[in-house]
Design an enzyme around this catalytic site. Structure first.
Site, PDB file in Angstrom:
ATOM      1  CG  ASN A 226     -28.220 -11.127  30.012  1.00 20.38           C
ATOM      2  OD1 ASN A 226     -28.392 -11.734  31.396  1.00 20.38           O
ATOM      3  ND2 ASN A 226     -28.245 -12.687  29.217  1.00 20.38           N
ATOM      4  NE  ARG A 229     -29.018  -4.831  33.567  1.00 17.30           N
ATOM      5  CZ  ARG A 229     -30.294  -5.110  33.149  1.00 17.30           C
ATOM      6  NH1 ARG A 229     -30.724  -6.355  33.357  1.00 17.30           N
ATOM      7  NH2 ARG A 229     -31.103  -4.153  32.892  1.00 17.30           N
ATOM      8  CD  GLU A 341     -26.035  -0.783  31.382  1.00 13.01           C
ATOM      9  OE1 GLU A 341     -25.537  -1.484  30.077  1.00 13.01           O
ATOM     10  OE2 GLU A 341     -25.726   0.532  30.481  1.00 13.01           O
ATOM     11  CB  SER A 344     -28.281  -2.954  43.301  1.00 10.39           C
ATOM     12  OG  SER A 344     -27.046  -1.995  43.402  1.00 10.39           O
TER      13      SER A 344
END
Length: 359
Positions: A226, A229, A341, A344
């Site tokens: 978190n 990203r 990371e 999509s």
């Protein structure tokens, strides 16, 4: 809250333009060599300030605007540091201080050959034997894998009906017996970064090597993602801006005025502005310790698509000039943004879950 960093932003921009010349960037890209001398120089000049996440984000954006391969290479020696900073013991945090000083290079070992997105399904194990853990397994596509002095490694320490439980994080010294790293070559993009396959063969770890609590590793890594990203969104924003710079310069220098080029220029500029707003909005919540994972995932997913769109636009508008190595490198570097990371697709699943949880 970010205007106060304008002077720092300018400093990063000046450094990148001076050091990331086309000859230097192309040379490291062709050789797939890690730019350790540039890393040391950036440390001496205070280019990366890991104590300030806002500066990290801004630094990443401006470095990647000039060249993402070199820019990411200079900001990944600290990869995984947030896990230690948030959950590590005093000895681990002392090692982290040496990472910040440039004495050591850190890496994060999560992705495995059998799959990257299914973190809970990993097969690497760390079985408790007395007061030790025995680490076995393998990791794939690990940044800094063959140059890291230490790695934050996620492994399964117990079986549980809930696959998210039973995972733990360890700080692994890469000089330990049983560790092997194979550098990966012929990558599509970000070739100045070091990427490797890792193997752990009966590596003995002490209880002091455990980061945080046993069984909490999955949640530590999700918290790390978190944070990271946001940085990937900043990478994408920088790449998109670099492509945009190429497009603008080419249009101005060649006095291009056709509607198709104007429309594309407008679209790229609009998407960059949207990415900037998303990224900095999500970062504001995160840096105030009120993270909103759906906003972070929106910034990461949309930003990566924007980077690819901007790079493709540069290739198309520049036409024959897009054969130049610098434009091709922008395109190749952009593609990884949609993968690491969290792909999509994974980001969009996260976004959807939070939308459905809301009112």
């Amino acid at each position: 809250m970010f205007e106060e960093y304008d002077e720092y932003r300018n400093k990063i921009r000046e450094f990148a333009l001076k050091e990331f010349t086309e000859d230097v960037a192309a040379d490291y890209d062709r050789k797939e060599a890690y730019p350790d001398e540039l890393r040391k120089k950036s440390l001496s000049l205070g280019i990366v300030d890991m104590q300030n996440p806002a500066k990290v984000m801004i630094g990443i954006e401006e470095l990647c605007r000039v060249d993402a391969g070199l820019g990411i290479a200079l900001t990944t020696p600290y990869f995984g540091s947030e896990v230690i900073m948030l959950f590590g013991n005093d000895a681990q945090k002392a090692i982290l201080e040496d990472v910040y000083k440039g004495k050591y290079i850190l890496g994060l070992g999560v992705t495995e050959p059998s799959g990257g997105s299914d973190v809970a399904g990993l097969k690497t194990t760390a079985k408790k034997q007395g007061n030790k853990y025995i680490l076995n397994g393998s990791k794939m596509f690990i940044t800094n894998g063959s140059i890291a002095d230490y790695l934050v490694v996620l492994a399964r320490t117990s079986e549980d009906s809930n696959p998210h439980h039973g995972l733990s994080t360890f700080l692994v010294n890469t000089k330990l017996k049983g560790f092997k790293a194979n550098k990966l070559v012929d990558k599509l993009g970000v070739r100045a970064t070091n990427t490797a396959e890792l193997q752990f063969n009966n590596i003995e770890l002490s209880e002091d090597d455990l980061i945080g609590e046993e069984g909490k590793g999955f949640y530590y890594i999700m918290m790390f993602f978190n944070i990271s990203r946001i940085y990937v969104a900043a990478q994408s924003l920088g790449i998109a801006r670099g492509a945009f710079d190429k497009i603008k310069s080419y249009i101005k220098e060649n006095n291009i005025k056709d509607e198709e080029s104007m429309f594309r220029l407008s679209d790229v500029g609009t998407r960059i502005e949207a990415t900037r707003q998303m990224t900095y909005n999500a970062a504001t919540y995160l840096f105030e310790f009120k993270p909103k994972p759906e906003l972070t995932s929106m910034a990461k997913a949309y930003g990566s698509e924007t980077a690819v769109y901007a790079a493709e636009s540069a290739m198309e508008i520049l036409g024959d000039h897009s054969a130049y190595e610098d434009v091709q490198r922008i395109f190749r570097n952009a593609k990884i943004m949609e993968i690491w990371e969290g792909t999509s697709e994974i980001e969009k699943l996260v976004i959807a879950r939070y939308i459905l949880k809301g009112e």
